[in-house]
Motif scaffolding. Structure first.
Motif, PDB file in Angstrom:
ATOM      1  N   ILE A 287     -44.675 -87.892 -55.155  1.00 43.20           N
ATOM      2  CA  ILE A 287     -44.669 -88.322 -56.756  1.00 43.20           C
ATOM      3  C   ILE A 287     -45.165 -87.140 -57.442  1.00 43.20           C
ATOM      4  CG2 ILE A 287     -45.191 -89.483 -58.737  1.00 43.20           C
ATOM      5  CD1 ILE A 287     -45.445 -92.119 -56.875  1.00 43.20           C
ATOM      6  N   GLY A 288     -46.251 -86.732 -56.961  1.00 44.54           N
ATOM      7  CA  GLY A 288     -46.903 -85.428 -57.618  1.00 44.54           C
ATOM      8  C   GLY A 288     -46.102 -84.272 -57.375  1.00 44.54           C
ATOM      9  N   TYR A 289     -45.375 -83.987 -56.398  1.00 48.48           N
ATOM     10  CA  TYR A 289     -44.302 -82.808 -56.172  1.00 48.48           C
ATOM     11  C   TYR A 289     -43.125 -82.760 -57.036  1.00 48.48           C
ATOM     12  CZ  TYR A 289     -46.609 -80.968 -52.034  1.00 48.48           C
ATOM     13  OH  TYR A 289     -47.741 -80.398 -51.017  1.00 48.48           O
ATOM     14  N   LEU A 290     -42.699 -84.140 -56.998  1.00 43.95           N
ATOM     15  CA  LEU A 290     -41.483 -84.427 -58.047  1.00 43.95           C
ATOM     16  C   LEU A 290     -41.886 -84.290 -59.302  1.00 43.95           C
ATOM     17  CD1 LEU A 290     -40.171 -87.627 -56.259  1.00 43.95           C
ATOM     18  CD2 LEU A 290     -39.445 -85.522 -56.005  1.00 43.95           C
ATOM     19  N   ALA A 291     -43.142 -84.599 -59.786  1.00 43.82           N
ATOM     20  CA  ALA A 291     -43.508 -84.285 -61.299  1.00 43.82           C
ATOM     21  C   ALA A 291     -43.493 -82.860 -61.503  1.00 43.82           C
ATOM     22  CB  ALA A 291     -44.936 -85.042 -61.401  1.00 43.82           C
ATOM     23  N   LEU A 292     -44.257 -82.083 -60.612  1.00 44.65           N
ATOM     24  CA  LEU A 292     -44.331 -80.588 -60.602  1.00 44.65           C
ATOM     25  C   LEU A 292     -42.961 -80.166 -60.807  1.00 44.65           C
ATOM     26  CD1 LEU A 292     -47.151 -79.479 -58.268  1.00 44.65           C
ATOM     27  CD2 LEU A 292     -47.278 -79.412 -60.763  1.00 44.65           C
ATOM     28  N   ALA A 293     -41.797 -80.595 -60.135  1.00 44.00           N
ATOM     29  CA  ALA A 293     -40.566 -79.977 -60.118  1.00 44.00           C
ATOM     30  C   ALA A 293     -39.900 -79.970 -61.430  1.00 44.00           C
ATOM     31  CB  ALA A 293     -39.538 -80.707 -59.132  1.00 44.00           C
ATOM     32  N   LEU A 294     -40.435 -80.982 -62.319  1.00 44.54           N
ATOM     33  CA  LEU A 294     -39.749 -81.002 -63.681  1.00 44.54           C
ATOM     34  C   LEU A 294     -40.377 -79.950 -64.625  1.00 44.54           C
ATOM     35  CD1 LEU A 294     -40.376 -85.051 -64.233  1.00 44.54           C
ATOM     36  CD2 LEU A 294     -38.285 -83.651 -63.557  1.00 44.54           C
ATOM     37  N   VAL A 295     -41.551 -79.344 -64.365  1.00 46.15           N
ATOM     38  CA  VAL A 295     -41.927 -78.553 -65.279  1.00 46.15           C
ATOM     39  C   VAL A 295     -41.910 -77.135 -64.693  1.00 46.15           C
ATOM     40  CG1 VAL A 295     -43.289 -80.033 -66.519  1.00 46.15           C
ATOM     41  CG2 VAL A 295     -44.244 -79.244 -64.560  1.00 46.15           C
ATOM     42  N   ALA A 296     -41.528 -76.876 -63.394  1.00 44.18           N
ATOM     43  CA  ALA A 296     -41.719 -75.428 -62.612  1.00 44.18           C
ATOM     44  C   ALA A 296     -40.489 -74.654 -63.188  1.00 44.18           C
ATOM     45  CB  ALA A 296     -41.489 -75.722 -61.005  1.00 44.18           C
ATOM     46  N   ALA A 297     -40.695 -74.281 -64.289  1.00 42.30           N
ATOM     47  CA  ALA A 297     -39.772 -73.354 -64.985  1.00 42.30           C
ATOM     48  C   ALA A 297     -39.620 -71.911 -64.596  1.00 42.30           C
ATOM     49  CB  ALA A 297     -39.931 -73.213 -66.374  1.00 42.30           C
ATOM     50  N   GLY A 298     -38.578 -71.385 -64.656  1.00 38.37           N
ATOM     51  CA  GLY A 298     -38.764 -69.860 -64.104  1.00 38.37           C
ATOM     52  C   GLY A 298     -39.495 -69.017 -64.991  1.00 38.37           C
ATOM     53  N   ALA A 299     -39.700 -69.108 -66.178  1.00 33.67           N
ATOM     54  CA  ALA A 299     -40.516 -68.300 -67.015  1.00 33.67           C
ATOM     55  C   ALA A 299     -41.932 -68.361 -67.018  1.00 33.67           C
ATOM     56  CB  ALA A 299     -40.195 -68.602 -68.434  1.00 33.67           C
ATOM     57  N   LEU A 300     -42.433 -69.602 -66.576  1.00 31.62           N
ATOM     58  CA  LEU A 300     -43.600 -70.051 -66.188  1.00 31.62           C
ATOM     59  C   LEU A 300     -44.131 -69.404 -64.711  1.00 31.62           C
ATOM     60  CD1 LEU A 300     -45.865 -71.942 -67.179  1.00 31.62           C
ATOM     61  CD2 LEU A 300     -45.429 -73.677 -65.713  1.00 31.62           C
ATOM     62  N   LEU A 301     -43.145 -69.435 -63.893  1.00 31.61           N
ATOM     63  CA  LEU A 301     -43.387 -68.572 -62.660  1.00 31.61           C
ATOM     64  C   LEU A 301     -43.507 -67.140 -62.758  1.00 31.61           C
ATOM     65  CD1 LEU A 301     -43.762 -69.006 -59.598  1.00 31.61           C
ATOM     66  CD2 LEU A 301     -40.993 -68.569 -59.440  1.00 31.61           C
ATOM     67  N   ALA A 302     -42.673 -66.508 -63.865  1.00 32.55           N
ATOM     68  CA  ALA A 302     -42.658 -65.021 -63.795  1.00 32.55           C
ATOM     69  C   ALA A 302     -43.945 -64.694 -64.617  1.00 32.55           C
ATOM     70  CB  ALA A 302     -41.496 -64.796 -64.892  1.00 32.55           C
ATOM     71  N   ALA A 303     -44.578 -65.621 -65.271  1.00 34.75           N
ATOM     72  CA  ALA A 303     -45.663 -65.312 -65.932  1.00 34.75           C
ATOM     73  C   ALA A 303     -47.199 -65.630 -65.252  1.00 34.75           C
ATOM     74  CB  ALA A 303     -46.045 -66.225 -67.163  1.00 34.75           C
ATOM     75  N   PHE A 304     -46.828 -66.038 -63.912  1.00 35.79           N
ATOM     76  CA  PHE A 304     -48.040 -66.343 -62.970  1.00 35.79           C
ATOM     77  C   PHE A 304     -48.698 -64.828 -62.449  1.00 35.79           C
ATOM     78  CE2 PHE A 304     -50.355 -67.296 -59.112  1.00 35.79           C
ATOM     79  CZ  PHE A 304     -50.633 -68.517 -59.290  1.00 35.79           C
ATOM     80  N   PRO A 305     -49.874 -64.762 -62.745  1.00 40.52           N
ATOM     81  CA  PRO A 305     -50.499 -63.199 -62.306  1.00 40.52           C
ATOM     82  C   PRO A 305     -50.440 -62.999 -60.786  1.00 40.52           C
ATOM     83  CG  PRO A 305     -52.108 -64.579 -63.512  1.00 40.52           C
ATOM     84  CD  PRO A 305     -50.904 -65.624 -63.185  1.00 40.52           C
ATOM     85  N   LEU A 306     -49.455 -61.897 -60.737  1.00 43.48           N
ATOM     86  CA  LEU A 306     -49.228 -61.537 -59.354  1.00 43.48           C
ATOM     87  C   LEU A 306     -50.558 -61.206 -58.383  1.00 43.48           C
ATOM     88  CD1 LEU A 306     -46.178 -58.958 -59.764  1.00 43.48           C
ATOM     89  CD2 LEU A 306     -46.390 -61.375 -59.012  1.00 43.48           C
ATOM     90  N   ALA A 307     -51.752 -60.628 -59.051  1.00 42.70           N
ATOM     91  CA  ALA A 307     -52.761 -60.410 -58.519  1.00 42.70           C
ATOM     92  C   ALA A 307     -53.311 -61.590 -57.931  1.00 42.70           C
ATOM     93  CB  ALA A 307     -53.807 -59.697 -59.479  1.00 42.70           C
ATOM     94  N   LEU A 308     -53.399 -63.001 -58.603  1.00 47.28           N
ATOM     95  CA  LEU A 308     -53.894 -64.051 -58.220  1.00 47.28           C
ATOM     96  C   LEU A 308     -53.180 -64.462 -57.112  1.00 47.28           C
ATOM     97  CD1 LEU A 308     -54.956 -66.104 -61.384  1.00 47.28           C
ATOM     98  CD2 LEU A 308     -56.507 -64.685 -59.478  1.00 47.28           C
ATOM     99  N   LEU A 309     -51.857 -64.158 -57.185  1.00 45.39           N
ATOM    100  CA  LEU A 309     -50.733 -64.539 -56.001  1.00 45.39           C
ATOM    101  C   LEU A 309     -51.208 -63.852 -54.858  1.00 45.39           C
ATOM    102  CD1 LEU A 309     -48.297 -66.250 -55.529  1.00 45.39           C
ATOM    103  CD2 LEU A 309     -46.989 -64.346 -55.997  1.00 45.39           C
ATOM    104  N   GLY A 310     -51.597 -62.596 -54.995  1.00 38.97           N
ATOM    105  CA  GLY A 310     -52.183 -61.929 -53.810  1.00 38.97           C
ATOM    106  C   GLY A 310     -53.412 -62.603 -53.312  1.00 38.97           C
ATOM    107  N   VAL A 311     -54.292 -63.032 -53.951  1.00 45.00           N
ATOM    108  CA  VAL A 311     -55.382 -63.845 -53.695  1.00 45.00           C
ATOM    109  C   VAL A 311     -55.093 -64.861 -52.762  1.00 45.00           C
ATOM    110  CG1 VAL A 311     -57.579 -64.995 -54.426  1.00 45.00           C
ATOM    111  CG2 VAL A 311     -56.963 -62.929 -55.356  1.00 45.00           C
ATOM    112  N   LEU A 312     -54.239 -65.794 -53.242  1.00 47.77           N
ATOM    113  CA  LEU A 312     -53.838 -67.022 -52.806  1.00 47.77           C
ATOM    114  C   LEU A 312     -53.257 -66.590 -51.262  1.00 47.77           C
ATOM    115  CD1 LEU A 312     -51.858 -68.608 -55.394  1.00 47.77           C
ATOM    116  CD2 LEU A 312     -54.171 -69.444 -54.476  1.00 47.77           C
ATOM    117  N   LEU A 313     -52.538 -65.686 -51.203  1.00 51.66           N
ATOM    118  CA  LEU A 313     -52.078 -65.264 -49.655  1.00 51.66           C
ATOM    119  C   LEU A 313     -53.093 -64.595 -48.877  1.00 51.66           C
ATOM    120  CD1 LEU A 313     -48.594 -63.277 -50.663  1.00 51.66           C
ATOM    121  CD2 LEU A 313     -49.150 -65.684 -49.835  1.00 51.66           C
TER     122      LEU A 313
END
Length: 367
Positions: A287-313
């Motif tokens: 249910i949580g994943y399905l709820a996130l799918a409703l708000v996972a917009a492309g603009a929001l993803l594009a604004a995610f800090p790439l450096a923090l993405l590097g930390v996650l990886l």
């Protein structure tokens, strides 16, 4: 407070605080990897999250226990670092689905693992970890101060005993920064479509990646997970059954925009460690994943800090590397794991897998 289904199988489906926290144990690697995949490829994040949501619920109800549903890490990792395009990833997922369904149906899972050899499988894990680490360094260089701050958060949480949840905290910080930049997205239902991010491309690269992934999947997601079902939950689940359900998942999820998925032993152990004891954890997480799918917009993803993405990886790469070396207990196996990993980084994972399997076969004949 816990709420159970009240039926004869109520022990298999309970909703409680421990089930909710246990659900988080399976999302520790899922969310960072799928966010990274969506940021580096043409995949549609909402469709991917729908796939995870649906199959968390499906297999939680089917098996009546908190079985994990994770991305196939070798394939996803290769796509993140650019070794596979999304069409090749989709093709690899379909190929893996067919093979897993077939080998499970004919009871060949154990035989396939014996032929490949566990050190080779661990070597593939190590190779993917190295590739993710290489990609993480490049992303972190986008903003060294942001990356340093993210690593500091991970370090502090690890010191105080929350290492496993550190990636979720960093992911939340990145999401807050993205919302601050792009604004709060309007909920939107992902549009139903076949292959919304592009049709499959059955290339040599897709075939090589599939072969490498199958080694990991058979060992970690089928055999190891079946053993854990007995050890942790006292449930008799056959590795061949898990192979078939993974095959069905891939063949059903990839055409609707999902990614190749498996039943990882790490996710099952994570759910148990965080308190999950029934299939209710899967329903809550789905249910949580399905709820996130409703708000996972492309603009929001594009604004995610790439450096923090590097930390996650970085964190995911370290965890994958730890898993690769944890069961290694002799020098010859260690050398093979390291050798496959290095060749996978320097050449490609498919070549590393084949060479490793040949070396393992030769060493086995001499033993």
């Amino acid at each position: 407070m816990a709420y159970s289904t009240g039926s004869e199988t109520s022990r298999d489906l309970e909703f409680s605080t421990s089930e909710l926290t246990g659900a988080l144990g399976d999302s520790v690697t899922v969310l960072p990897l799928v966010v990274a995949l969506a940021a580096t490829t043409s995949v549609s994040l909402p469709h991917v999250l729908v796939g995870f949501g649906v199959f968390q619920i499906v297999w939680g109800l089917y098996y009546g226990m908190p079985l994990s549903v994770e991305p196939m890490k070798a394939l996803i990792g290769l796509a993140i670092v650019g070794s596979l395009s999304y069409p090749e990833l989709a093709a690899a997922g379909l190929l893996a689905g067919v093979v897993l369904l077939a080998v499970g149906r004919f009871g060949l899972v154990g035989h396939l693992q014996r032929v490949v050899g566990e050190p080779v499988i661990r070597g593939v894990q190590f190779a993917v970890a190295l590739l993710l680490l290489e990609s993480a360094v490049g992303l972190s260089l986008e903003s060294l101060p942001v990356a340093a701050a993210g690593l500091a958060v991970v370090a502090v949480l690890a010191v105080v005993g929350y290492r496993q949840t550190s990636v979720l905290v960093v992911l939340l910080l990145g999401a807050v920064a993205a919302v601050a930049t792009a604004g709060v997205p309007t909920p939107r239902i992902p549009e139903p479509a076949l292959f919304p991010a592009g049709g499959p491309a059955f290339t040599t690269g897709a075939l090589e990646a599939t072969i490498a992934q199958l080694g990991m999947t058979v060992g970690n997601a089928a055999i190891a997970t079946a053993l854990l079902c007995g050890d942790l939950y006292d449930r008799d689940v056959r590795a061949d059954d898990l192979s078939q359900s993974m095959g069905v998942t891939c063949l059903a999820a990839v055409p609707i925009g999902g990614v190749p998925m498996c039943h990882g032993s790490g996710g099952l152990a994570g759910k148990y460690a965080f308190g999950a004891r029934t299939g209710g954890a899967n329903v809550l997480l789905g249910i949580g994943y399905l709820a996130l799918a409703l708000v996972a917009a492309g603009a929001l993803l594009a604004a995610f800090p790439l450096a923090l993405l590097g930390v996650l990886l970085v964190v995911v790469a370290i965890e994958l590397g730890r898993a690769a070396f944890a069961p290694v207990d002799d020098g010859r196996a260690l050398a093979l794991v390291v050798g496959v990993g290095v060749v996978g980084l320097a050449v490609n994972v498919g070549v590393a897998f084949v060479l490793g399997a040949v070396v393992f076969w030769l060493l086995s004949r001499r033993a």
